[in-house]
Write an enzyme that holds these catalytic residues in place. Structure first.
Site, PDB file in Angstrom:
ATOM      1  N   GLU A 157      -3.143   2.036   2.293  1.00 14.94           N
ATOM      2  CA  GLU A 157      -1.842   2.338   2.920  1.00 14.94           C
ATOM      3  C   GLU A 157      -1.554   3.839   2.850  1.00 14.94           C
ATOM      4  O   GLU A 157      -1.064   4.437   3.803  1.00 14.94           O
ATOM      5  CB  GLU A 157      -0.731   1.550   2.215  1.00 14.94           C
ATOM      6  CG  GLU A 157      -0.829   0.051   2.473  1.00 14.94           C
ATOM      7  CD  GLU A 157       0.385  -0.724   1.977  1.00 14.94           C
ATOM      8  OE1 GLU A 157       1.234  -0.144   1.278  1.00 14.94           O
ATOM      9  OE2 GLU A 157       0.474  -1.915   2.301  1.00 14.94           O
ATOM     10  N   GLN A 205     -11.684  10.212  -2.072  1.00  9.99           N
ATOM     11  CA  GLN A 205     -11.548   8.949  -2.797  1.00  9.99           C
ATOM     12  C   GLN A 205     -12.887   8.515  -3.386  1.00  9.99           C
ATOM     13  O   GLN A 205     -13.931   8.701  -2.758  1.00  9.99           O
ATOM     14  CB  GLN A 205     -11.041   7.877  -1.815  1.00  9.99           C
ATOM     15  CG  GLN A 205     -10.800   6.523  -2.442  1.00  9.99           C
ATOM     16  CD  GLN A 205     -10.120   5.543  -1.484  1.00  9.99           C
ATOM     17  OE1 GLN A 205      -9.088   4.989  -1.800  1.00  9.99           O
ATOM     18  NE2 GLN A 205     -10.687   5.359  -0.315  1.00  9.99           N
ATOM     19  N   ARG A 247       7.617   5.458   1.971  1.00  9.75           N
ATOM     20  CA  ARG A 247       7.071   4.563   0.940  1.00  9.75           C
ATOM     21  C   ARG A 247       8.019   4.306  -0.220  1.00  9.75           C
ATOM     22  O   ARG A 247       7.725   3.459  -1.073  1.00  9.75           O
ATOM     23  CB  ARG A 247       5.745   5.118   0.416  1.00  9.75           C
ATOM     24  CG  ARG A 247       4.687   5.309   1.493  1.00  9.75           C
ATOM     25  CD  ARG A 247       4.371   4.024   2.246  1.00  9.75           C
ATOM     26  NE  ARG A 247       3.325   4.244   3.255  1.00  9.75           N
ATOM     27  CZ  ARG A 247       2.777   3.288   3.977  1.00  9.75           C
ATOM     28  NH1 ARG A 247       3.171   2.021   3.840  1.00  9.75           N
ATOM     29  NH2 ARG A 247       1.857   3.564   4.882  1.00  9.75           N
TER      30      ARG A 247
END
Ligand SMILES: Cc1cc2nc3c(=O)[nH]c(=O)nc-3n(C[C@H](O)[C@H](O)[C@H](O)COP(=O)(O)OP(=O)(O)OC[C@H]3O[C@@H](n4cnc5c(N)ncnc54)[C@H](O)[C@@H]3O)c2cc1C
Length: 250
Positions: free
Chosen positions: A92, A104, A200
């Site tokens: 997300e 990542q 968020r």
């Protein structure tokens, strides 16, 4: 098996302001380099370095936020290492594009036989759900380990061992759950951080990414208060935390 119940956020880089000697600003009040860069950029637009209104950096930046002059916030970038979030949460997060950079952990290269798993906040506190969930992720990890072993045998003909392991892991990872922990380096300019946080922190956001956003906001508010002062964190009726922004994204 390690089970994680909260994210870990660590600031790994902050802006450094190098004030040009030929355009000095009449600063007022305490401020960090990230805040000064934004003020410097804003003042350059109107050549108001002499600070005619006698504003502190906090006052100046609040006015900029109020007016929606968002582009001056693009010059200050903060880099945060985020750990203890699930793969679904990072999926997300990386939907936020403009002004963002990510690196990542690679499940193709890294052995996930001992990966940690992130328990969804919705499950935490219910012993029966927690036990069931733990059993499920444990079974998935066992399946991963078995898969890697079998695939290593299947790819025995691949001479380069590093490449062979990668081929096994990239296929075996398909059985790992969304809850698998990832580590991700995230860099974003302040405008981009604010956009992500606004979206968020809202009660409509999924609980885990909301929890992550709260942690990032708290860090950024300590680091550069004037750039994030208009955000407010509040407790929700169901016992979690959410946040709202004072000056909506522009
Ligand atoms: C509560 C919630 C539920 C969601 N549910 C879903 C879902 O069910 N399915 C799903 O796929 N996604 C979902 N998302 C993700 C959402 O669709 C966005 O991908 C995500 O929030 C990133 O927002 P953004 O595109 O505004 O952000 P960014 O990429 O950071 O962009 C910031 C702003 O820059 C501008 N911008 C960026 N890129 C472009 C472009 N290419 N063209 C024009 N303008 C651009 C836009 O103004 C944009 O708002 C959800 C998000 C939230 C917060």
């Amino acid at each position: 098996m390690e089970i994680l119940r909260s994210p870990r956020v660590t600031l790994i880089a902050r802006p450094q302001f190098l004030e040009p000697a030929h355009l000095p600003v009449q600063w007022k009040g305490e401020s960090s380099d990230g805040e000064r860069i934004a003020e410097f950029a804003g003042r350059l637009c109107y050549m108001s370095q002499h600070n005619p209104a006698g504003r502190t950096t906090a006052e100046y930046l609040r006015n900029i936020l109020k007016q929606g002059h968002g582009s001056v916030f693009e010059h200050s970038t903060y880099v945060i290492l985020i750990e203890g979030i699930s793969r679904s949460c990072s999926h997300e997060l990386v939907r936020h594009r403009a002004g963002w950079g990510y690196s990542q952990l690679s499940q193709r290269y890294v052995d996930e036989s001992h990966a940690a798993f992130v328990m969804p906040p919705a499950i935490m506190g219910d012993p029966e759900l927690e036990a069931q969930w733990t059993q499920q992720v444990q079974a998935a990890q066992t399946a991963y380990v078995t898969s890697v072993e079998r695939l290593m045998t299947r790819y025995e003909w691949v001479e380069d061992k590093v490449h062979r392991r990668k081929m096994a892991r990239e296929a075996a990872r398909s059985v790992l759950p969304n809850a698998t922990e990832v580590k991700i380096v995230t860099s974003a300019n302040v405008r981009a951080w604010r956009t992500m946080l606004e979206l968020r922190l809202g009660e409509g956001a999924e609980l885990e990414i909301r929890r992550m956003a709260v942690a990032c906001l708290q860090l950024l508010q300590r680091e550069a208060p004037s750039l994030f002062a208009d955000f407010e964190i509040y407790p929700t009726t169901e016992g979690s935390e959410a946040g709202r922004v004072g000056f909506h994204k522009v």
